[in-house]
Design a protein around this motif. Structure first.
Motif, short mmCIF file in Angstrom:
data_model
loop_
_atom_site.label_atom_id
_atom_site.label_comp_id
_atom_site.label_asym_id
_atom_site.label_seq_id
_atom_site.Cartn_x
_atom_site.Cartn_y
_atom_site.Cartn_z
N SER A 5 -8.82 7.61 0.80
CA SER A 5 -7.69 7.16 0.99
C SER A 5 -7.26 6.73 2.39
N GLY B 204 -8.46 1.95 -3.62
CA GLY B 204 -9.48 1.91 -2.32
C GLY B 204 -10.79 1.79 -2.75
N ALA C 284 0.70 -1.14 0.19
CA ALA C 284 -0.08 0.04 -0.20
C ALA C 284 1.03 1.11 -0.07
N SER C 285 1.89 1.10 0.64
CA SER C 285 2.67 2.30 0.79
C SER C 285 3.54 2.73 -0.61
N PHE D 241 1.95 4.60 5.09
CA PHE D 241 1.04 4.28 3.76
C PHE D 241 1.33 5.78 2.90
N THR D 242 1.56 7.07 3.66
CA THR D 242 1.44 8.32 2.75
C THR D 242 2.10 9.33 3.64
N VAL E 299 2.05 2.14 -3.56
CA VAL E 299 1.05 2.79 -4.51
C VAL E 299 0.79 4.17 -3.58
N GLY E 300 0.69 4.31 -2.47
CA GLY E 300 0.50 5.49 -1.73
C GLY E 300 1.36 6.57 -1.97
N SER F 217 -9.38 3.70 3.33
CA SER F 217 -8.52 2.58 2.81
C SER F 217 -7.53 2.03 3.33
N PHE F 218 -6.67 2.95 3.72
CA PHE F 218 -5.25 2.75 4.60
C PHE F 218 -5.56 2.40 6.16
N SER G 233 -4.02 5.94 -4.55
CA SER G 233 -4.45 5.20 -3.60
C SER G 233 -5.88 5.05 -3.53
#
Length: 479
Positions: free
Chosen positions: A307, A68, A53-54, A379-380, A56-57, A310-311, A64
């Motif tokens: 986002s 999501g 996920a990171s 993640f972001t 893509v984030g 989802s995260f 993201s």
């Protein structure tokens, strides 16, 4: 002929089938021996998902959000594969508990055909709806293209995913939790490696003072889907081969595959699979539909909320995935005890499993509350997403103990073949409590994403309570 026990776990499982008395310490030891590999694999899976996920984030909020938006739909389709598999694997647990290993192999042969046919139909359906799904879910124009491509690629490999899920479930229900747990954890590593090359373009990487060119395809969100697909294909090949060639109770490779007609599903096996799997499938469709509606409630709140939601779900899974590992072990132990006609032992396994799950997930909930900022920052780098996610995780932390009770108690019910009433309980909780509260708190009280996660925490607590009551009063485990 019964396979010879080779490890202490095998010997303890053999004690169930042989009718030997088991002390509570032996029951707890067996539960831990089966749970630990599954728990570690689930945790490893989530750690790898964090990295995934990171990746893509760091492409931005739109990337993201595009994943999501369809994540609940991915869970819906994957969960149907699991429900179909459990309809057959629970039968295998009962047959092995009754020392009928040839009968277990017969069910396996039929399951290979039946589940594969189902998965091909499901995959085709997914491909057909993929261009329209992101529109139906209310996604903005900026993320619809990537969402559609991501879901189409996922749908294309559903038959492969089905084989992996079936083989994993069969091995677990036979008592071999270690191999599928380890391999599924390794699959996550495969996923990260493949994503590393599919997502990013060719670039210069610095390592230990040296610069070198790292090749990449630069496909972005579609690259994440292709990386996951490649990992699933490789894992499924290994998992199915191991089950067919090396499983003590299920191997049909060395025994000969037999005549082709032995693979044709019989009405008896299909009816039993239908009885167990249909309520699970209906429940999963309804619950994922509720989750999709939750996504639709979140979607108008903006890209940051999508986002963060989802995260947040991915971050929370670090807490509840150990519960699913314990649930898998409970399904095996209860299923084999029921097959051995030892309902009182099945009941003791059920309550020990639930208590163990509640303890583990309570500790994980405390960890999530304290570490929420760090978990979201993985993640972001977008501070608005981090702040929304931290607030959501800290609300959810208080629901983890009762969430554990519902997860493990449901696994016990599945092991006993009792899926109809628990399915209605899950549906009533999700639709009657979570969705109603989420809509009210966001629309009437304007609480935004915080309202959605408050509703989730209240609903999970309610669900845990009703499952504890179900387990306590159930006649399924009474002699």
């Amino acid at each position: 002929m019964t396979a010879i026990a080779t490890t202490k776990t095998d010997r303890l499982l053999e004690g169930i089938r042989a009718g030997r008395e088991m002390t509570r310490w032996q029951q707890l030891e067996l539960l831990v021996r089966l749970s630990l590999p599954a728990m570690l694999a689930q945790i490893a899976s989530i750690v790898m998902n964090y990295i995934d996920a990171s990746m893509v984030g760091h492409l931005g909020a739109n990337a993201s959000a595009s994943i999501g938006l369809v994540s609940t739909s991915v869970w819906l389709f994957a969960g149907l594969c699991n429900a179909v598999s459990m309809g057959f694997s629970v039968q295998v647990a009962h047959l092995i508990g009754a020392n009928d290993e040839e009968g277990a192999r017969s069910v396996l042969r039929q399951a290979l055909v039946a589940t594969f046919v189902f998965s091909v139909v499901e995959g085709l359906l997914g491909i057909l709806v993929s261009p329209y799904l992101s529109v139906w879910l209310g996604g903005g124009a900026a993320i619809r293209g990537d969402s559609a491509t991501y879901f189409a690629i996922f749908s294309l490999v559903i038959p492969i995913l089905q084989l992996d899920i079936l083989a994993s479930a069969m091995l677990r229900c036979s008592g071999n939790v270690k191999f599928p747990s380890i391999l599924n954890a390794v699959m996550c590593l495969f996923d990260v490696i493949f994503n590393f090359f599919f997502i990013y373009p060719t670039r210069t990487v610095s390592l230990l003072g040296f610069d070198f060119s790292m090749p990449g395809m630069g496909l972005g969100v579609p690259g994440a889907a292709l990386g996951t697909a490649a990992a699933e294909i490789l894992t499924a090949i290994i998992m199915v081969y191991y089950m067919l060639a090396h499983s003590r109770q299920l191997s049909i490779w060395n025994k000969g595959f037999g005549e082709l007609r032995r693979f044709i599903p019989t009405s008896r096996v299909l009816s039993r699979a239908w009885k167990v799997g249909l309520p699970m499938a209906m429940q999963h469709v309804a619950m994922c539909s509720a989750q999709i509606l939750t996504t639709m409630i979140v979607a108008p709140l903006g890209v940051f909320a999508i986002s963060a939601n989802s995260f947040g779900v991915t971050a929370e899974s670090l807490c509840y995935m150990p519960g699913y590992g314990i649930s898998d072990a409970a399904t095996t132990l209860v299923g084999q005890s029921i097959g051995a006609a030892r309902k009182s032992l099945a009941r003791r396994f059920a309550f020990i499993s639930v208590a163990f799950g509640v303890c583990i997930m309570t500790l994980m909930g405390i960890l999530m509350y304290v570490c929420a900022p760090l978990m979201m920052a993985v993640f972001t780098p977008v501070q608005e997403i981090i702040d929304l996610g931290v607030a959501a995780l800290r609300i959810e932390a208080f629901a983890e103990p009762m969430f554990a009770a519902s997860i493990v108690a449901y696994g016990c019910c599945v092991g006993a073949g009792d899926t109809l009433i628990p399915a209605f309980m899950n549906l009533a909780s999700m639709w009657g409590v979570r969705l109603t509260l989420a809509f009210t708190l966001t629309s009437v009280f304007d609480m935004g994403l915080t309202g959605v996660w408050t509703a989730m925490a209240i609903e999970l607590t309610f669900r845990g309570i009703i499952f504890l009551l179900r387990l306590w009063k159930s006649k399924t485990f009474r002699e």
